[in-house]
Design a protein around this motif. Sequence first.
Motif, PDB file in Angstrom:
ATOM      1  N   ARG A  76      -4.849 -31.243  -6.146  1.00 25.81           N
ATOM      2  CA  ARG A  76      -3.911 -30.829  -7.097  1.00 25.81           C
ATOM      3  C   ARG A  76      -2.467 -31.603  -7.077  1.00 25.81           C
ATOM      4  NH1 ARG A  76      -2.399 -24.461  -6.336  1.00 25.81           N
ATOM      5  NH2 ARG A  76      -1.580 -25.319  -4.496  1.00 25.81           N
ATOM      6  N   LYS A  77      -2.169 -32.037  -5.783  1.00 25.37           N
ATOM      7  CA  LYS A  77      -0.951 -32.831  -5.471  1.00 25.37           C
ATOM      8  C   LYS A  77      -1.229 -34.135  -6.184  1.00 25.37           C
ATOM      9  CE  LYS A  77       2.451 -34.494  -2.305  1.00 25.37           C
ATOM     10  NZ  LYS A  77       3.530 -34.052  -2.925  1.00 25.37           N
ATOM     11  N   LEU A  78      -2.309 -34.652  -6.035  1.00 20.29           N
ATOM     12  CA  LEU A  78      -2.532 -36.406  -6.270  1.00 20.29           C
ATOM     13  C   LEU A  78      -3.037 -36.422  -7.615  1.00 20.29           C
ATOM     14  CD1 LEU A  78      -3.792 -37.724  -2.888  1.00 20.29           C
ATOM     15  CD2 LEU A  78      -1.618 -37.847  -3.563  1.00 20.29           C
ATOM     16  N   GLY A  79      -3.620 -35.173  -8.136  1.00 22.05           N
ATOM     17  CA  GLY A  79      -4.113 -35.361  -9.489  1.00 22.05           C
ATOM     18  C   GLY A  79      -5.634 -35.133  -9.591  1.00 22.05           C
ATOM     19  N   ASP A  80      -6.212 -34.452 -10.600  1.00 21.64           N
ATOM     20  CA  ASP A  80      -7.508 -34.250 -10.415  1.00 21.64           C
ATOM     21  C   ASP A  80      -8.392 -35.165 -11.286  1.00 21.64           C
ATOM     22  OD1 ASP A  80      -6.851 -33.183 -12.870  1.00 21.64           O
ATOM     23  OD2 ASP A  80      -7.770 -31.330 -12.557  1.00 21.64           O
ATOM     24  N   SER A  81      -7.730 -36.028 -11.997  1.00 22.67           N
ATOM     25  CA  SER A  81      -8.548 -37.007 -12.822  1.00 22.67           C
ATOM     26  C   SER A  81      -9.331 -37.723 -12.083  1.00 22.67           C
ATOM     27  CB  SER A  81      -7.528 -37.928 -13.688  1.00 22.67           C
ATOM     28  OG  SER A  81      -6.920 -38.548 -12.755  1.00 22.67           O
ATOM     29  N   TYR A  82      -9.547 -37.836 -10.812  1.00 21.73           N
ATOM     30  CA  TYR A  82     -10.504 -38.850  -9.968  1.00 21.73           C
ATOM     31  C   TYR A  82     -11.292 -37.920  -9.357  1.00 21.73           C
ATOM     32  CZ  TYR A  82      -6.406 -41.868 -10.494  1.00 21.73           C
ATOM     33  OH  TYR A  82      -5.496 -42.606 -11.089  1.00 21.73           O
ATOM     34  N   SER A  83     -11.340 -36.577  -9.553  1.00 23.51           N
ATOM     35  CA  SER A  83     -12.153 -35.584  -8.963  1.00 23.51           C
ATOM     36  C   SER A  83     -13.396 -35.170  -9.899  1.00 23.51           C
ATOM     37  CB  SER A  83     -11.457 -34.336  -8.464  1.00 23.51           C
ATOM     38  OG  SER A  83     -12.508 -33.595  -7.838  1.00 23.51           O
ATOM     39  N   ARG A  84     -14.494 -35.092  -9.349  1.00 24.30           N
ATOM     40  CA  ARG A  84     -15.736 -34.407 -10.073  1.00 24.30           C
ATOM     41  C   ARG A  84     -15.469 -32.965 -10.298  1.00 24.30           C
ATOM     42  NH1 ARG A  84     -19.009 -38.257 -12.513  1.00 24.30           N
ATOM     43  NH2 ARG A  84     -19.087 -39.986 -10.879  1.00 24.30           N
ATOM     44  N   LEU A  85     -14.846 -32.477  -9.534  1.00 24.23           N
ATOM     45  CA  LEU A  85     -14.513 -30.813  -9.456  1.00 24.23           C
ATOM     46  C   LEU A  85     -13.198 -30.682  -9.721  1.00 24.23           C
ATOM     47  CD1 LEU A  85     -16.880 -29.201  -7.210  1.00 24.23           C
ATOM     48  CD2 LEU A  85     -17.279 -29.626  -9.566  1.00 24.23           C
ATOM     49  N   GLY A  86     -12.577 -29.609 -10.463  1.00 21.82           N
ATOM     50  CA  GLY A  86     -10.901 -29.393 -10.349  1.00 21.82           C
ATOM     51  C   GLY A  86     -10.511 -28.738  -9.050  1.00 21.82           C
ATOM     52  N   PRO A  87      -9.512 -28.586  -8.695  1.00 23.72           N
ATOM     53  CA  PRO A  87      -8.916 -28.148  -7.418  1.00 23.72           C
ATOM     54  C   PRO A  87      -9.581 -26.478  -7.515  1.00 23.72           C
ATOM     55  CG  PRO A  87      -7.112 -29.327  -8.579  1.00 23.72           C
ATOM     56  CD  PRO A  87      -8.262 -29.159  -9.501  1.00 23.72           C
ATOM     57  N   ARG A  88      -9.307 -25.773  -8.435  1.00 24.73           N
ATOM     58  CA  ARG A  88      -9.900 -24.430  -8.334  1.00 24.73           C
ATOM     59  C   ARG A  88     -11.353 -24.144  -8.255  1.00 24.73           C
ATOM     60  NH1 ARG A  88      -6.477 -21.157 -13.400  1.00 24.73           N
ATOM     61  NH2 ARG A  88      -4.398 -21.371 -12.266  1.00 24.73           N
ATOM     62  N   LEU A  89     -12.093 -25.218  -8.801  1.00 20.33           N
ATOM     63  CA  LEU A  89     -13.701 -25.182  -8.512  1.00 20.33           C
ATOM     64  C   LEU A  89     -14.093 -25.433  -6.982  1.00 20.33           C
ATOM     65  CD1 LEU A  89     -15.043 -26.666 -11.697  1.00 20.33           C
ATOM     66  CD2 LEU A  89     -15.231 -24.407 -11.018  1.00 20.33           C
ATOM     67  N   ALA A 123       0.821 -40.384  -8.860  1.00 19.96           N
ATOM     68  CA  ALA A 123       0.651 -40.176  -7.330  1.00 19.96           C
ATOM     69  C   ALA A 123       1.160 -41.192  -6.247  1.00 19.96           C
ATOM     70  CB  ALA A 123      -0.519 -39.241  -7.109  1.00 19.96           C
ATOM     71  N   VAL A 124       1.350 -40.447  -5.112  1.00 20.61           N
ATOM     72  CA  VAL A 124       1.441 -41.693  -4.031  1.00 20.61           C
ATOM     73  C   VAL A 124       1.101 -40.805  -2.766  1.00 20.61           C
ATOM     74  CG1 VAL A 124       3.885 -40.876  -3.821  1.00 20.61           C
ATOM     75  CG2 VAL A 124       3.043 -43.086  -2.859  1.00 20.61           C
ATOM     76  N   ILE A 125       0.316 -41.739  -1.834  1.00 23.75           N
ATOM     77  CA  ILE A 125       0.125 -41.168  -0.442  1.00 23.75           C
ATOM     78  C   ILE A 125       0.908 -41.523   0.369  1.00 23.75           C
ATOM     79  CG2 ILE A 125      -1.631 -41.196   1.293  1.00 23.75           C
ATOM     80  CD1 ILE A 125      -3.744 -41.504  -0.899  1.00 23.75           C
ATOM     81  N   ASN A 126       2.042 -40.802   0.811  1.00 23.93           N
ATOM     82  CA  ASN A 126       3.102 -41.177   1.909  1.00 23.93           C
ATOM     83  C   ASN A 126       2.439 -41.078   3.373  1.00 23.93           C
ATOM     84  OD1 ASN A 126       3.169 -38.270   2.404  1.00 23.93           O
ATOM     85  ND2 ASN A 126       5.008 -38.127   0.999  1.00 23.93           N
ATOM     86  N   ASP A 127       3.303 -41.255   4.243  1.00 25.49           N
ATOM     87  CA  ASP A 127       2.835 -41.273   5.531  1.00 25.49           C
ATOM     88  C   ASP A 127       2.339 -39.947   6.168  1.00 25.49           C
ATOM     89  OD1 ASP A 127       3.667 -43.999   6.067  1.00 25.49           O
ATOM     90  OD2 ASP A 127       5.556 -43.344   6.667  1.00 25.49           O
ATOM     91  N   ARG A 128       3.094 -38.792   5.671  1.00 27.99           N
ATOM     92  CA  ARG A 128       2.713 -37.579   6.124  1.00 27.99           C
ATOM     93  C   ARG A 128       1.331 -37.099   5.461  1.00 27.99           C
ATOM     94  NH1 ARG A 128       7.089 -33.406   4.684  1.00 27.99           N
ATOM     95  NH2 ARG A 128       6.900 -34.741   2.838  1.00 27.99           N
ATOM     96  N   LEU A 129       1.314 -37.316   4.282  1.00 25.78           N
ATOM     97  CA  LEU A 129      -0.017 -36.965   3.557  1.00 25.78           C
ATOM     98  C   LEU A 129      -1.237 -37.925   4.120  1.00 25.78           C
ATOM     99  CD1 LEU A 129      -1.577 -35.331   1.463  1.00 25.78           C
ATOM    100  CD2 LEU A 129      -0.904 -37.067  -0.315  1.00 25.78           C
ATOM    101  N   GLN A 130      -1.013 -39.001   4.457  1.00 22.46           N
ATOM    102  CA  GLN A 130      -2.170 -39.889   5.061  1.00 22.46           C
ATOM    103  C   GLN A 130      -2.568 -39.490   6.195  1.00 22.46           C
ATOM    104  OE1 GLN A 130      -0.898 -44.088   5.459  1.00 22.46           O
ATOM    105  NE2 GLN A 130      -2.312 -44.318   7.348  1.00 22.46           N
ATOM    106  N   LEU A 131      -1.456 -38.801   7.187  1.00 20.80           N
ATOM    107  CA  LEU A 131      -1.898 -38.349   8.497  1.00 20.80           C
ATOM    108  C   LEU A 131      -2.718 -36.925   8.267  1.00 20.80           C
ATOM    109  CD1 LEU A 131      -1.885 -38.205  11.556  1.00 20.80           C
ATOM    110  CD2 LEU A 131       0.410 -37.022  11.328  1.00 20.80           C
ATOM    111  N   LEU A 132      -2.258 -36.008   7.314  1.00 20.30           N
ATOM    112  CA  LEU A 132      -3.202 -34.948   6.802  1.00 20.30           C
ATOM    113  C   LEU A 132      -4.626 -35.280   6.332  1.00 20.30           C
ATOM    114  CD1 LEU A 132      -3.310 -31.797   6.582  1.00 20.30           C
ATOM    115  CD2 LEU A 132      -2.372 -32.012   4.147  1.00 20.30           C
ATOM    116  N   ILE A 133      -4.897 -36.490   5.859  1.00 15.47           N
ATOM    117  CA  ILE A 133      -5.999 -36.841   5.325  1.00 15.47           C
ATOM    118  C   ILE A 133      -6.918 -37.164   6.485  1.00 15.47           C
ATOM    119  CG2 ILE A 133      -7.253 -38.546   4.034  1.00 15.47           C
ATOM    120  CD1 ILE A 133      -5.068 -38.378   1.831  1.00 15.47           C
ATOM    121  N   TYR A 134      -6.552 -38.131   7.310  1.00 15.16           N
ATOM    122  CA  TYR A 134      -7.010 -38.374   8.664  1.00 15.16           C
ATOM    123  C   TYR A 134      -7.361 -37.215   9.333  1.00 15.16           C
ATOM    124  CZ  TYR A 134      -5.957 -43.090   7.746  1.00 15.16           C
ATOM    125  OH  TYR A 134      -5.830 -44.592   7.249  1.00 15.16           O
TER     126      TYR A 134
END
Length: 323
Positions: A123-136, A221-232
């Motif tokens: 939802r933060k980065l954008g759902d145009s790259y996702s097969r499913l929407g955030p709610r789904l 959208a952008v992946i910053n340091d904090r979001l990168q850590l969360l993804i890892y």
Amino acid sequence: MLDTYLTSLTSFVSRDSTTTQAQQVQQSPYGYTPTFAVCILFLTLFGVSSFVHLCQAIAYRKWFFLYTAVFAGLIELAGWSGRIWSSENVDNGNAFLIQIVCTIIAPTPLLAANFVILARIIRKLGDSYSRLGPRLYSRIFLSCDLVALVVQGGGGGIASGNNIPRAQLNLRKTFMRYWQEFVFQLIVMICYMTLATEYFWRFSRQRPVRRATEIEMRKPAVINDRLQLLIYALMFNTGCLFIRAIYRTIELADGFDGKVIQTQWLFNFFDATMVVFAMYTFNLAHPGRLLDEDDNSSFAEMESSSTELNISYPIDSYSNTKV
């Protein structure tokens, strides 16, 4: 003469004691007696993590952690309390029932936290790259997680029954082999990991699935340091739970009289330790600190805090983007 008699008596008592202990272990539903010190260790680890998750959920107002991570920790505490009980009274059926049901279902609510976190990242980065929407993502995978929770809980209760008629034995084995061994949950996790991997791959290579929204085009959208850590952290957490699910699958496929389920260190490492790693991962890398869902800062400000993995670009035309 008296010395010989006493020596014989001592030898007999010692042999009788050894035989009694061997019989207790043989009669144990575990195939061993749970080690008291190990039970205390994991009870402490789960207790500390659960309390910290409770405080973090309140402090960061991430209420979904109450019914995911905190709930999972409480179930683990109940399960390890049952194992402590078994360490003192190994043939107690109630203690075995508590521990097997609780340790089987406990990580399932924790896995639900991963589904919610991924949905919020999308939802933060954008759902145009996702097969499913955030709610789904939330609805589908949380529903599957709930089904797995119910099935595992029911299967654990059946598996721990001590007075099952012999005629129902095949039913128990069939149920446990095809459901309780986490096949369904493994399939759900594989689907989840596949969709998540595709999303981040598409995001990093600017290959959207659908046309970007006006907001995404105006403020990429952008992946910053904090979001990168969360993804890892999300990847590591999911990996630990996946390893644990594979172990449980092998364990239950091997049967309740198999060597896997009767080997204590395998359970302690591939089940308990993996769940501890998963819980503490989000204690250290908590979404409340790393995921700013109300970020209204400018793109320039986000770009200044980005790393080499940061991505900032306008999506001018979907028709010119290769999928």
